[in-house]
Design an enzyme around this catalytic site. Structure first.
Site, PDB file in Angstrom:
ATOM      1  N   ARG A 142      29.858   6.021  -5.684  1.00 44.25           N
ATOM      2  CA  ARG A 142      30.658   4.792  -5.555  1.00 44.25           C
ATOM      3  C   ARG A 142      31.622   4.795  -4.369  1.00 44.25           C
ATOM      4  O   ARG A 142      31.676   3.810  -3.638  1.00 44.25           O
ATOM      5  CB  ARG A 142      31.402   4.496  -6.856  1.00 44.25           C
ATOM      6  N   GLU A 200      27.366  -8.850 -21.839  1.00 42.28           N
ATOM      7  CA  GLU A 200      26.607  -7.697 -21.321  1.00 42.28           C
ATOM      8  C   GLU A 200      27.506  -6.692 -20.605  1.00 42.28           C
ATOM      9  O   GLU A 200      27.279  -6.364 -19.452  1.00 42.28           O
ATOM     10  CB  GLU A 200      25.534  -8.180 -20.324  1.00 42.28           C
ATOM     11  N   GLY A 254     -26.070  31.359  32.720  1.00 38.63           N
ATOM     12  CA  GLY A 254     -27.359  30.934  33.278  1.00 38.63           C
ATOM     13  C   GLY A 254     -27.319  30.919  34.796  1.00 38.63           C
ATOM     14  O   GLY A 254     -28.296  31.325  35.463  1.00 38.63           O
ATOM     15  N   GLY A 270      30.290  -7.532 -16.365  1.00 36.66           N
ATOM     16  CA  GLY A 270      31.135  -7.557 -15.170  1.00 36.66           C
ATOM     17  C   GLY A 270      32.598  -7.311 -15.444  1.00 36.66           C
ATOM     18  O   GLY A 270      33.416  -7.362 -14.520  1.00 36.66           O
ATOM     19  N   GLU A 305     -29.887  25.615  26.270  1.00 34.56           N
ATOM     20  CA  GLU A 305     -29.012  26.606  25.636  1.00 34.56           C
ATOM     21  C   GLU A 305     -29.313  26.785  24.158  1.00 34.56           C
ATOM     22  O   GLU A 305     -29.421  25.818  23.415  1.00 34.56           O
ATOM     23  CB  GLU A 305     -27.545  26.215  25.820  1.00 34.56           C
ATOM     24  N   TYR A 362      30.648   1.828  -1.906  1.00 30.70           N
ATOM     25  CA  TYR A 362      31.483   0.624  -1.949  1.00 30.70           C
ATOM     26  C   TYR A 362      32.888   0.871  -1.405  1.00 30.70           C
ATOM     27  O   TYR A 362      33.722  -0.022  -1.479  1.00 30.70           O
ATOM     28  CB  TYR A 362      31.646   0.148  -3.392  1.00 30.70           C
ATOM     29  N   GLY A 408      29.076  -3.291 -19.269  1.00 31.13           N
ATOM     30  CA  GLY A 408      28.615  -1.937 -19.013  1.00 31.13           C
ATOM     31  C   GLY A 408      29.823  -1.074 -18.687  1.00 31.13           C
ATOM     32  O   GLY A 408      30.305  -0.283 -19.506  1.00 31.13           O
ATOM     33  N   CYS A 457     -24.290  25.978  32.800  1.00 35.60           N
ATOM     34  CA  CYS A 457     -24.226  27.191  31.982  1.00 35.60           C
ATOM     35  C   CYS A 457     -23.873  28.336  32.913  1.00 35.60           C
ATOM     36  O   CYS A 457     -24.608  28.638  33.862  1.00 35.60           O
ATOM     37  CB  CYS A 457     -25.574  27.424  31.312  1.00 35.60           C
ATOM     38  N   CYS A 494     -19.783  33.351  26.958  1.00 31.63           N
ATOM     39  CA  CYS A 494     -20.146  32.069  27.548  1.00 31.63           C
ATOM     40  C   CYS A 494     -19.402  31.986  28.871  1.00 31.63           C
ATOM     41  O   CYS A 494     -18.163  32.023  28.902  1.00 31.63           O
ATOM     42  CB  CYS A 494     -19.731  30.937  26.618  1.00 31.63           C
ATOM     43  N   HIS A 501     -31.093  35.583  28.899  1.00 27.85           N
ATOM     44  CA  HIS A 501     -31.600  34.454  29.694  1.00 27.85           C
ATOM     45  C   HIS A 501     -33.009  34.731  30.170  1.00 27.85           C
ATOM     46  O   HIS A 501     -33.325  35.831  30.609  1.00 27.85           O
ATOM     47  CB  HIS A 501     -30.714  34.215  30.935  1.00 27.85           C
TER      48      HIS A 501
HETATM   49  N1  LLP Z   1      24.351  -7.787 -16.732  1.00 29.27           N
HETATM   50  C1  LLP Z   1      23.674  -7.858 -15.590  1.00 29.27           C
HETATM   51  C2  LLP Z   1      22.609  -8.834 -15.440  1.00 29.27           C
HETATM   52  C3  LLP Z   1      23.993  -6.989 -14.558  1.00 29.27           C
HETATM   53  O1  LLP Z   1      23.319  -7.054 -13.426  1.00 29.27           O
HETATM   54  C4  LLP Z   1      25.030  -6.049 -14.725  1.00 29.27           C
HETATM   55  C5  LLP Z   1      25.389  -5.124 -13.640  1.00 29.27           C
HETATM   56  C6  LLP Z   1      25.683  -6.019 -15.938  1.00 29.27           C
HETATM   57  C7  LLP Z   1      25.330  -6.901 -16.919  1.00 29.27           C
HETATM   58  C8  LLP Z   1      26.779  -5.050 -16.232  1.00 29.27           C
HETATM   59  O2  LLP Z   1      27.850  -5.175 -15.348  1.00 29.27           O
HETATM   60  P1  LLP Z   1      29.238  -4.413 -15.658  1.00 29.27           P
HETATM   61  O3  LLP Z   1      29.719  -4.896 -16.928  1.00 29.27           O
HETATM   62  O4  LLP Z   1      28.930  -2.965 -15.769  1.00 29.27           O
HETATM   63  O5  LLP Z   1      30.100  -4.719 -14.520  1.00 29.27           O
HETATM   64  N2  LLP Z   1      26.909  -0.026  -9.135  1.00 29.27           N
HETATM   65  C9  LLP Z   1      27.996  -0.956  -9.129  1.00 29.27           C
HETATM   66  C10 LLP Z   1      27.868  -1.971 -10.227  1.00 29.27           C
HETATM   67  C11 LLP Z   1      26.562  -2.719 -10.203  1.00 29.27           C
HETATM   68  C12 LLP Z   1      26.443  -3.701 -11.319  1.00 29.27           C
HETATM   69  C13 LLP Z   1      25.083  -4.250 -11.423  1.00 29.27           C
HETATM   70  N3  LLP Z   1      24.873  -5.144 -12.487  1.00 29.27           N
HETATM   71  C14 LLP Z   1      29.269  -0.181  -9.170  1.00 29.27           C
HETATM   72  O6  LLP Z   1      29.235   1.050  -9.254  1.00 29.27           O
HETATM   73  O7  LLP Z   1      30.354  -0.774  -9.108  1.00 29.27           O
END
Ligand code: LLP
Length: 697
Positions: A313, A274, A633, A239, A620, A317, A276, A630, A498, A571
């Site tokens: 996006r 985690e 017929g 996040g 028929e 959003y 991303g 018919c 017919c 017929h």
């Molecule tokens: N871990 C879990 C369990 C998650 O559901 C997510 C993202 C992440 C990690 C990674 O989140 P990040 O670090 O990338 O923020 N499509 C949206 C974002 C959806 C995120 C869903 N879950 C956007 O384009 O802003």
């Protein structure tokens, strides 16, 4: 040094000129920087170095194999949410002990796959999911390593679509439920409790919500410990936000580490992160070309060749992405307020609205910034637009890491059903009609939708398994008249003519605008002229032929007298005292096949004369039984009655299904100007169900 910056006249990614890449690869095009990915990853690793976290890159942000490989080679783990992501993670070299599996809706086969691959842990989100994991772990005799994902109910202050750690969200378990499930899970034989997980949302730019959530979770971990449940892993999710808008900045991971590491250390747990977006978002841009500049009274639109299908996006959003010209804007350039929009047929297809941008011309390239995360991974081929190509840049080199989809790719896996598959994609409308109790399925077949006519007739005419009718009437194209009538019996045979069918098809053609009210059509027995007046239809019949009065038939040693005439079809007319007692069941079939009438056989009419009305019942051919009426017929019976008993035109005929009038001119035993008149009614309309279409129709 900035990853994307102007050098000379153009915007560069590292040391690669984006203008050149765009020209070479075409647009829309995703371009990623190797350095940016590595730098962001390393920055997190450094910030949290004290606790040596496992950084599980969240594949959903972008799962291009080449990008994944960069991270797996750097020692990252993977956060996955589906079998597909597990597959890609393994393909990209992530080791399975570094894979964590999140998601509220894991399917059995996905769980099984992950169990077999021995992943680090499942982040379990419900009691039901625990039950399924327990069952599968026992069935497969595999250890299921699990964490529960808890919902700490904090507000991460981000877009509500990507808020996940609030009470009202579908994610995670409230603390009480989590505790209950920890208690339960510790008793399960093949389930091993290894950790606790939270993920409160995405695009979070402040450390505070993490701190708030972590403190709550620490309390829960403590409570569990007191109950003898000690956990190894603390997964605080991803996040980490980035600075999309000018003047904003990303989450300061050093600050986050400073605030959270002491808590983690106190908890004596291994930390999992985690991220991303933080890693991949700023590393990528979406390059697009301006197709048109369109000025309306209210706005100036830059219509670009990327669409919401490439980067959703902004549409989904209302997200903000900086947009840069690839050609460096000169110092003197003036700004223009524009909407940057895509070619997709949706008003929500935009990348910027009312944005002041340096003046941009048609044909120029634009870079939509910070598009590395949730760009390509959320893309689709909506509007049947092939998905974009992807390129990776490192220093002064670049490689295609995904080809642009081709038109062929767009139909990959699709099956085109053809007539040979037993389907006609076109629904065939039919009209059920009735003329003097003779019922017909009438279809406009001028476009030749029905080709296997005999088989089709057998199916649709069947009384119990089809629509049910005495015959199928097809309107087909004709060179000689407005249309051609083709008639099919329920057994698939095709009589030349017919009478009741002809009256029905004439009214049908008029009602459907195929032919005029008074006109003519063609049949295999010749041309039929008709007049339609309300429900009444009068048709001119072919002059009769083959008249053979007083034929003796020997059947089973008994002699019967009949009169033969062809009124379009053959017929045999027999006069009886009481038509109600006529031997339609026993005798008629024998006469119908009598050797005198071979090979085509004959229809058989029983006639009772009651004053000036003929009461007629007909067996028929083709139907192989009595029909309620018919037309040919009725004509045959009238002409023979006129010949033998001198009845005058018009003869009134009453059949079980209704009344008919037969007009004619008679000179000696020559009949001309024969007309048949009676009602032709529409009973109902519908579509032929595909189950009745059969092969080749
Ligand atoms: N871990 C879990 C369990 C998650 O559901 C997510 C993202 C992440 C990690 C990674 O989140 P990040 O670090 O990338 O923020 N499509 C949206 C974002 C959806 C995120 C869903 N879950 C956007 O384009 O802003």
């Amino acid at each position: 040094m900035e990853t994307f910056s102007y050098k000379g006249e153009s915007l560069f990614c590292e040391k690669v000129n984006l203008d050149e890449v765009a020209r070479s690869k075409g647009t829309p095009l995703y371009v990623y920087s190797y350095r940016s990915i590595v730098e962001s990853y390393d920055r997190i690793a450094r910030a949290f170095a004290q606790v040596r976290p496992l950084i599980c890159y969240s594949l959903k942000a972008n799962s291009n194999l080449s990008l994944l490989r960069i991270l797996s080679q750097r020692g990252a783990g993977a956060d996955i949410v589906s079998a597909g992501e597990l597959y890609k993670a393994l393909r990209a070299g992530f080791s399975s002990e570094k894979i964590v599996f999140a998601g509220v809706g894991k399917r059995e086969e996905e769980i099984e796959y992950a169990l077999r691959e021995k992943i680090l842990m499942f982040n379990v989100e419900s009691a039901s999911e625990l039950r399924v994991i327990d069952e599968l772990s026992r069935r497969l005799n595999r250890e299921a390593r699990i964490s529960f994902r808890v919902n700490p109910d904090v507000d991460p202050k981000t877009h509500h679509y990507i808020t996940t750690g609030k009470e009202e969200n579908k994610f995670g378990l409230d603390f009480a439920e989590a505790k209950r499930l920890y208690e339960k899970a510790r008793q399960l034989r093949r389930v091993k409790l290894v950790g606790i997980h939270m993920h409160i949302g995405s695009q979070i730019t402040s450390s505070l919500p993490y701190l708030e959530a972590l403190e709550k979770v620490a309390g829960l971990v403590e409570e569990l410990r007191e109950e003898g449940i000690s956990l190894e892993y603390l997964d605080i999710g991803g996040g980490f936000g980035i600075g999309y808008e000018e003047g904003t900045s990303s989450l300061e991971v050093e600050d986050l580490a400073r605030k959270t590491v002491p808590i983690v250390q106190k908890m004596r747990m291994k930390l999992i992160l985690e991220p991303g977006r933080y890693i991949i978002g700023p590393a990528g841009v979406l390059v697009s070309r301006v197709l048109y500049k369109k000025k309306t009274k209210k706005k100036t639109f830059l219509i670009v060749d990327a669409g919401m299908n490439d980067l959703i996006r902004p549409s989904l959003y209302g997200a903000y992405h900086r947009i840069k010209k690839i050609k460096r804007p000169d110092e003197m350039t003036s700004f223009e307020v524009v909407d940057v929009v895509g070619p997709v047929c949706e008003s929500g297809d935009f990348f910027a609205q009312e944005r002041a941008l340096p003046e941009i011309e048609e044909g120029e390239y634009l870079a939509i910034m910070d598009a590395g995360a949730y760009g390509f991974s959320m893309s689709s081929s909506y509007n049947s637009r092939p998905r974009a190509a992807e390129v990776l840049v490192r220093e002064d080199k670049w490689w295609t890491i995904r080809e642009r989809e081709s038109l062929e790719d767009l139909i990959k896996g699709e099956h085109t059903l053809e007539e040979k598959d037993g389907i006609s994609c076109q629904l065939i409308p039919f009209t059920k009609m009735e003329g003097c109790g003779n019922d017909f399925i009438v279809i406009d077949n001028r476009s030749n939708l029905i080709q296997n006519r005999a088989e089709f007739a057998r199916r649709v005419c069947a009384r119990r398994t089809g629509i049910g009718a005495d015959g199928l009437l097809l309107v087909e194209n004709s060179k000689e008249a407005d249309f051609k009538m083709r008639t099919f019996n329920p057994d698939g045979t095709e009589p030349d003519m017919c009478g009741n069918g002809a009256r029905c098809i004439a009214r049908f053609a008029y009602l459907k605008g195929i032919a005029k009210q008074n006109s003519s059509f063609w049949t295999p027995s010749g041309k039929i002229v008709y007049q339609v007046e309300g429900e009444d239809v009068k048709i001119k019949m072919k002059d009769p032929s083959d008249l053979k009065p007083a034929i003796k038939l020997n059947i089973g040693g008994k002699l019967y007298e009949g009169h033969f005439i062809n009124t379009g079809v053959p017929h045999l007319v027999l006069f009886v005292e009481e038509v109600e007692k006529a031997p339609l069941k026993n005798l008629a079939p024998l006469m119908r096949y009598h050797q005198l009438f071979q090979p085509e056989g004959t229809n058989v009419d029983f006639v009772e004369i009651e004053r000036d009305v003929l009461k007629v019942r007909t067996y028929e051919r083709g139907v192989e039984g009595e029909t309620l009426g018919c037309g040919t017929g009725a004509v045959a019976s009238s002409l023979i009655s006129s010949l033998i008993f001198g009845l005058a035109s018009p003869v009134k005929v009453r059949m079980r299904g209704g009344r008919l009038l037969v007009y004619f001119q008679k000179r000696g035993d020559i009949f001309t100007d024969v007309f048949l008149e009676g009602k032709a009614k529409v009973v109902y309309e519908g579509y032929i169900p595909s189950s009745l279409m059969g092969e080749g129709t």
